[in-house]
Write an enzyme that holds these catalytic residues in place. Sequence first.
Site, PDB file in Angstrom:
ATOM      1  N   GLU A   1      20.421  84.534  57.701  1.00  0.00           N
ATOM      2  CA  GLU A   1      21.433  83.654  58.322  1.00  0.00           C
ATOM      3  C   GLU A   1      22.838  84.123  57.955  1.00  0.00           C
ATOM      4  O   GLU A   1      23.766  84.030  58.759  1.00  0.00           O
ATOM      5  CB  GLU A   1      21.239  82.197  57.891  1.00  0.00           C
TER       6      GLU A   1
ATOM      7  N   TRP B   1      23.627  86.740  60.358  1.00  0.00           N
ATOM      8  CA  TRP B   1      24.094  86.218  61.659  1.00  0.00           C
ATOM      9  C   TRP B   1      25.585  85.876  61.579  1.00  0.00           C
ATOM     10  O   TRP B   1      26.344  86.114  62.517  1.00  0.00           O
ATOM     11  CB  TRP B   1      23.322  84.944  62.037  1.00  0.00           C
TER      12      TRP B   1
ATOM     13  N   TRP C   1      30.003  76.425  87.518  1.00  0.00           N
ATOM     14  CA  TRP C   1      29.446  75.310  86.741  1.00  0.00           C
ATOM     15  C   TRP C   1      29.685  73.992  87.467  1.00  0.00           C
ATOM     16  O   TRP C   1      30.628  73.857  88.245  1.00  0.00           O
ATOM     17  CB  TRP C   1      30.085  75.264  85.349  1.00  0.00           C
TER      18      TRP C   1
ATOM     19  N   TRP D   1      29.639  75.942  79.263  1.00  0.00           N
ATOM     20  CA  TRP D   1      29.393  75.949  77.819  1.00  0.00           C
ATOM     21  C   TRP D   1      30.670  75.777  77.012  1.00  0.00           C
ATOM     22  O   TRP D   1      30.659  75.276  75.888  1.00  0.00           O
ATOM     23  CB  TRP D   1      28.667  77.238  77.394  1.00  0.00           C
TER      24      TRP D   1
ATOM     25  N   TRP E   1      27.142  79.095  70.963  1.00  0.00           N
ATOM     26  CA  TRP E   1      27.209  78.565  72.336  1.00  0.00           C
ATOM     27  C   TRP E   1      26.846  79.636  73.356  1.00  0.00           C
ATOM     28  O   TRP E   1      26.104  79.380  74.302  1.00  0.00           O
ATOM     29  CB  TRP E   1      28.597  77.964  72.618  1.00  0.00           C
TER      30      TRP E   1
HETATM   31  C1  LIG Z   1      25.727  75.993  69.567  1.00  0.00           C
HETATM   32  C2  LIG Z   1      25.910  76.373  68.109  1.00  0.00           C
HETATM   33  C3  LIG Z   1      27.131  76.137  67.495  1.00  0.00           C
HETATM   34  C4  LIG Z   1      27.313  76.489  66.143  1.00  0.00           C
HETATM   35  N1  LIG Z   1      28.537  76.253  65.554  1.00  0.00           N
HETATM   36  C5  LIG Z   1      28.744  76.628  64.269  1.00  0.00           C
HETATM   37  C6  LIG Z   1      30.004  76.440  63.660  1.00  0.00           C
HETATM   38  O1  LIG Z   1      30.973  75.967  64.262  1.00  0.00           O
HETATM   39  N2  LIG Z   1      30.127  76.788  62.342  1.00  0.00           N
HETATM   40  C7  LIG Z   1      29.096  77.333  61.627  1.00  0.00           C
HETATM   41  O2  LIG Z   1      29.274  77.628  60.437  1.00  0.00           O
HETATM   42  N3  LIG Z   1      27.910  77.553  62.198  1.00  0.00           N
HETATM   43  C8  LIG Z   1      27.691  77.209  63.488  1.00  0.00           C
HETATM   44  N4  LIG Z   1      26.462  77.412  64.051  1.00  0.00           N
HETATM   45  C9  LIG Z   1      25.414  78.084  63.273  1.00  0.00           C
HETATM   46  C10 LIG Z   1      24.469  77.150  62.478  1.00  0.00           C
HETATM   47  O3  LIG Z   1      23.985  76.150  63.306  1.00  0.00           O
HETATM   48  C11 LIG Z   1      25.143  76.521  61.278  1.00  0.00           C
HETATM   49  O4  LIG Z   1      25.782  77.501  60.503  1.00  0.00           O
HETATM   50  C12 LIG Z   1      24.114  75.822  60.383  1.00  0.00           C
HETATM   51  O5  LIG Z   1      23.442  74.831  61.097  1.00  0.00           O
HETATM   52  C13 LIG Z   1      24.813  75.207  59.197  1.00  0.00           C
HETATM   53  O6  LIG Z   1      23.902  74.546  58.378  1.00  0.00           O
HETATM   54  P1  LIG Z   1      23.554  75.095  56.927  1.00  0.00           P
HETATM   55  O7  LIG Z   1      24.811  75.355  56.193  1.00  0.00           O
HETATM   56  O8  LIG Z   1      22.600  74.140  56.341  1.00  0.00           O
HETATM   57  O9  LIG Z   1      22.861  76.472  57.273  1.00  0.00           O
HETATM   58  P2  LIG Z   1      21.808  77.362  56.467  1.00  0.00           P
HETATM   59  O10 LIG Z   1      20.573  77.366  57.273  1.00  0.00           O
HETATM   60  O11 LIG Z   1      21.697  76.974  55.058  1.00  0.00           O
HETATM   61  O12 LIG Z   1      22.436  78.823  56.596  1.00  0.00           O
HETATM   62  C14 LIG Z   1      23.323  79.362  55.602  1.00  0.00           C
HETATM   63  C15 LIG Z   1      24.635  79.762  56.214  1.00  0.00           C
HETATM   64  O13 LIG Z   1      24.462  80.831  57.118  1.00  0.00           O
HETATM   65  C16 LIG Z   1      25.387  80.700  58.196  1.00  0.00           C
HETATM   66  N5  LIG Z   1      24.631  80.559  59.441  1.00  0.00           N
HETATM   67  C17 LIG Z   1      23.424  79.988  59.596  1.00  0.00           C
HETATM   68  N6  LIG Z   1      23.005  80.120  60.880  1.00  0.00           N
HETATM   69  C18 LIG Z   1      23.984  80.767  61.527  1.00  0.00           C
HETATM   70  C19 LIG Z   1      24.156  81.197  62.873  1.00  0.00           C
HETATM   71  N7  LIG Z   1      23.213  81.006  63.802  1.00  0.00           N
HETATM   72  N8  LIG Z   1      25.299  81.818  63.207  1.00  0.00           N
HETATM   73  C20 LIG Z   1      26.251  82.061  62.286  1.00  0.00           C
HETATM   74  N9  LIG Z   1      26.145  81.674  60.997  1.00  0.00           N
HETATM   75  C21 LIG Z   1      25.027  81.045  60.623  1.00  0.00           C
HETATM   76  C22 LIG Z   1      26.216  79.453  57.929  1.00  0.00           C
HETATM   77  O14 LIG Z   1      27.403  79.823  57.279  1.00  0.00           O
HETATM   78  C23 LIG Z   1      25.303  78.654  57.009  1.00  0.00           C
HETATM   79  O15 LIG Z   1      25.984  77.752  56.163  1.00  0.00           O
HETATM   80  C24 LIG Z   1      26.254  77.083  65.414  1.00  0.00           C
HETATM   81  C25 LIG Z   1      25.035  77.310  66.053  1.00  0.00           C
HETATM   82  C26 LIG Z   1      24.862  76.964  67.383  1.00  0.00           C
HETATM   83  C27 LIG Z   1      23.537  77.217  68.043  1.00  0.00           C
END
Ligand SMILES: Cc1cc2nc3c(=O)[nH]c(=O)nc-3n(C[C@H](O)[C@H](O)[C@H](O)COP(=O)(O)OP(=O)(O)OC[C@H]3O[C@@H](n4cnc5c(N)ncnc54)[C@H](O)[C@@H]3O)c2cc1C
Length: 481
Positions: free
Chosen positions: A278, A281, A310, A363, A386
């Site tokens: 993650e 990502w 859209w 979106w 998104w």
């Molecule tokens: C439509 C959409 C919008 C999102 N908007 C944001 C946003 O504005 N800010 C944001 O930080 N994340 C965003 N994410 C990614 C992800 O959903 C969140 O980072 C995550 O849910 C945060 O929860 P956590 O800290 O418990 O994540 P964990 O599962 O504990 O992951 C650890 C860290 O990895 C990073 N991470 C995890 N998944 C992703 C991902 N898919 N893309 C990029 N980084 C990731 C985050 O910094 C997160 O805190 C988005 C995902 C989607 C699908």
Amino acid sequence: MNLVWYRNDLRVHSHRPLQEALQAGGPVTAVYCLCEGQWDDHGVAPLRRWYVLQSLCELGEQLAARGIGLQVLDTGDFSQVPQRLAAFVREQGVERVFCTREYPLNERRRDEGVAREMAQLGVTIRGFDDSVLVPPTTLRTGKGTPYTVFSAYKKRWDVWLDDHFAMPDPPAKPAAKPVVFADKKTIDDALARLAVPASLTARWEPGEQAAGRQLDDFITRHLANYRKNRDFPSLTATSSLSAALSAGTLSPASCFHAARQAMADAGARDGAACWIGELAWRDFYRQIMAQYPRLSWGRAFRAETDLLQWNDDEVLFQAWCEGRTGYPLVDAAMRQLVATGWMHNRLRMVTAMFLSKHLWLDWRKGEDFFMQHLIDGDFAANNGGWQWSASTGTDAVPYFRVFNPVRQSQRFDAEGHFIAHWVPELKALDNKTIHEPWKQPLLVPDYPAPIVPHAGVRERVTESFKAVKQLYDTTQGQGGN
Ligand SMILES: Cc1cc2nc3c(=O)[nH]c(=O)nc-3n(C[C@H](O)[C@H](O)[C@H](O)COP(=O)(O)OP(=O)(O)OC[C@H]3O[C@@H](n4cnc5c(N)ncnc54)[C@H](O)[C@@H]3O)c2cc1C
């Protein structure tokens, strides 16, 4: 005099600019430019502003204990930053500026403006890629182009980190002569202007110290089961560290280091590897943001998808925003977002795909709405997520794959616990009906019927994407742009 210019890196630990400023010799001072006008332009959520301001207060105290004064300059928006910073640098006799690099376009333009001012003053400015694990332009494909496919990027990312990862820097030691953090009033005034309700802030603990505790707690209690549990929104299975990572109260290096250390325990290895994925990502979307400025202009990564027509239905959009679509998991997720400022990753995908595919709404409207509510609102990750969900992005889900909101609900909230919590009108339903309440409408008179049917969505989406691809290829063939 050495100056640390703080932005979204509000910490003293694992902070290369601060370390370098201390090692450069001579006194160190720090500055933060408060840009509320820019927050307005970027649609930053009040809760995120609150998190940043509270964390800034803690940072001021932490720096003061180390003998470093933090000055908060009320600079309005980015356009005023170069002149205000130049004036500050002149007043304080600064010779060197240290900061963490930022990649979205407005931030880069601000920094170019500052670099020009500093050059005129003969002041050096050094940037560090501390908000990522791998600097954004480091990894290149065999053709020398940026990676746009995550799996290939991740392979190189792992190898690069094996060779280059440097342990996070320890925090600077407390000073024999601490100073007083004098600029708290500027922050308090900004907090008073915000007036975020306590119901929203109660769940969150801002600042570097809380972020560190949260990381330790996640690593010890949840990391081992991360892969197994992370997709189930009713469980506490993910780190909730996204706000800390995006405001920089925690560094990605500290997260990576902690997860790598946890791998010494064989039981945690798989969970840790998944969690590190993650963080990859996060880096991936940041390197995309850094290298494709058109994303900062609100454009789709896949140019042909900017031709999609859209739907512009405000009623559908409001129903989505308010969690009244008639699809329980979508509604529960949207209500969680508005009530807490956070949404589980699986649900971000479900709700984003529902908005862009089922409701056929742009979106970008959803992206803005998320930004206006998320405590972790982060341009690169939000835009990446998104565009992934809407199938307009780099490594997007293929357009012909559309999540079925009922199947997602049955799979990831099988017992309906998450739905029952956020959509209490449905809590009396059994764990079958709770996913499809329209099958028992008399039991839930207060809950809406689905605002759009699921049937037919995939076909309509597939046709529309194919049509714009054809149109785009034709106009390109005719020399269009
Ligand atoms: C439509 C959409 C919008 C999102 N908007 C944001 C946003 O504005 N800010 C944001 O930080 N994340 C965003 N994410 C990614 C992800 O959903 C969140 O980072 C995550 O849910 C945060 O929860 P956590 O800290 O418990 O994540 P964990 O599962 O504990 O992951 C650890 C860290 O990895 C990073 N991470 C995890 N998944 C992703 C991902 N898919 N893309 C990029 N980084 C990731 C985050 O910094 C997160 O805190 C988005 C995902 C989607 C699908």
